[in-house]
Design a protein around this motif. Structure first.
Motif, PDB file in Angstrom:
ATOM      1  N   CYS A   6      21.886  17.037  19.215  1.00  0.00           N
ATOM      2  CA  CYS A   6      22.873  16.082  18.711  1.00  0.00           C
ATOM      3  C   CYS A   6      24.218  16.449  19.341  1.00  0.00           C
ATOM      4  CB  CYS A   6      22.953  16.156  17.188  1.00  0.00           C
ATOM      5  SG  CYS A   6      24.386  15.290  16.493  1.00  0.00           S
ATOM      6  N   CYS A   9      26.034  18.142  16.196  1.00  0.00           N
ATOM      7  CA  CYS A   9      25.411  19.218  15.413  1.00  0.00           C
ATOM      8  C   CYS A   9      24.709  20.261  16.271  1.00  0.00           C
ATOM      9  CB  CYS A   9      24.407  18.639  14.430  1.00  0.00           C
ATOM     10  SG  CYS A   9      25.145  17.492  13.257  1.00  0.00           S
ATOM     11  N   HIS A  59      21.076  10.393  14.286  1.00  0.00           N
ATOM     12  CA  HIS A  59      20.813  11.667  13.611  1.00  0.00           C
ATOM     13  C   HIS A  59      20.693  11.405  12.109  1.00  0.00           C
ATOM     14  CE1 HIS A  59      21.712  16.264  13.288  1.00  0.00           C
ATOM     15  NE2 HIS A  59      20.494  15.923  12.908  1.00  0.00           N
ATOM     16  N   CYS A  63      24.152  14.383  10.763  1.00  0.00           N
ATOM     17  CA  CYS A  63      25.525  13.868  10.623  1.00  0.00           C
ATOM     18  C   CYS A  63      25.559  12.349  10.559  1.00  0.00           C
ATOM     19  CB  CYS A  63      26.377  14.383  11.775  1.00  0.00           C
ATOM     20  SG  CYS A  63      25.830  13.836  13.403  1.00  0.00           S
TER      21      CYS A  63
HETATM   22 ZN   LIG Z   1      24.306  15.372  14.197  1.00  0.00          ZN
END
Ligand SMILES: [Zn+2]
Lengths: 107, 198
Positions: A6, A9, A59, A63
């Protein structure tokens, strides 16, 4: 386990993500002037290549941000991920396919 | 007709797991922390007016690095996304803090939402806590990758969770939607049985 990075993240397991179809499809600004065929092409038709594909991922368990990915549809290899609005991950030696809707776009 | 009830003057703070007895096994325990007020803050990480306004009210800056938490005098702020934070706050001060933040965000592209009753938090702690979490969570919880005041929205089996490492015990606070609380509590309690010696 298939790890996906990601852009916010970092690396997470694929089960945290959902797939969102082809990326960089730009909504026509002159939709009133389009023929049914042209509008249908924008709404329904995708390139579906063998090889390099630019696609959207979400995601979902993390997030909850959308991002883009350059992925090989044959091998499944991920060449890179990047945030919306950022330039595409350049994959010089991958086979190129024409991309619907031009080269820009936010998505 | 029901009898006339006294007007409710204060919010009733209760969670879906109230009354559950702690679950313990060798090296791991599952407990309920005190009910926390929970506020979602929305605004841009790159919006200086927003981050300054939040920091002024909270007494500490919001954590801007992904997957980190920051403790301040008013509560614990957890990064959820580049435009989103969760703030855990003493339940008794939650309404006042929400009002202060709302006032501080006036005119900004920002928002405060009280989600106290949308989520429940349970606490898993002890040297075996990582092993229990690993049964349903795909995150790498090795301390090199996930340590004190790291947080992550992730998955535990079928439930979306917000995981926060509280201390090096390790102790984890696990936030989950209210309707998943019983599922998660029961699943964790069952996952702990392996570590019970008899
Ligand atoms: Zn994320």
């Amino acid at each position: 386990m298939l790890p996906i990075r990601c852009p916010w993240c970092g690396e997470r397991e694929q089960t945290e993500f959902s797939y969102g179809g082809e990326a960089h499809i730009v909504r026509p600004t002159d939709s009133a002037d389009l023929t049914d065929a042209e509008w249908g092409d924008y709404v329904f038709f995708r390139t579906n290549p063998r090889g390099l594909h630019y696609e959207r991922w979400f995601h979902a368990f993390g997030c909850r941000r959308w991002f883009n990915m350059a992925r090989d549809t044959v091998s499944g290899a991920i060449h890179g991920t990047y945030r919306p609005g950022e330039p595409r991950t350049d994959v010089p030696d991958a086979p190129r396919v024409p991309v619907a809707g031009g080269d820009g776009g936010e998505g | 007709m029901a009898e006339q009830q006294a007007p409710i003057t204060a919010p009733i703070r209760r969670g879906p797991l109230d009354g559950r007895a702690p679950v313990t096994a060798d090296g791991v325990s599952l407990t309920l922390p005190a009910f926390a007020g929970k506020l979602v803050l929305r605004g841009g990480s790159d919006d200086g007016a927003f981050t300054a306004a939040a920091a002024k009210v909270l007494g500490a800056g919001l954590p801007l690095a992904p997957n980190t938490a920051a403790r301040g005098p008013r509560g614990l702020a957890l990064w959820l996304g580049p435009t989103e934070w969760m703030v855990h706050v003493d339940a008794d001060t939650c309404d006042a803090l929400a009002a202060e933040l709302t006032a501080a965000f006036a005119g900004l592209h920002a928002a405060v939402v009280d989600v106290s009753d949308y989520y429940a938090v349970m606490r898993l702690g002890g040297p075996r806590a990582r092993d229990v979490l690993a049964k349903g969570c795909p995150l790498d919880l090795h301390p090199d990758r996930f340590d004190v005041d790291h947080c992550a929205q992730t998955r535990f089996v079928a439930s979306a969770i917000l995981l926060h490492q509280v201390d090096v015990g390790p102790t984890y606070d696990i936030q989950v939607r209210w309707s998943f609380a019983d599922f998660l509590w029961t699943y964790l309690a069952d996952a702990m049985r392996e570590f019970t010696s008899r």
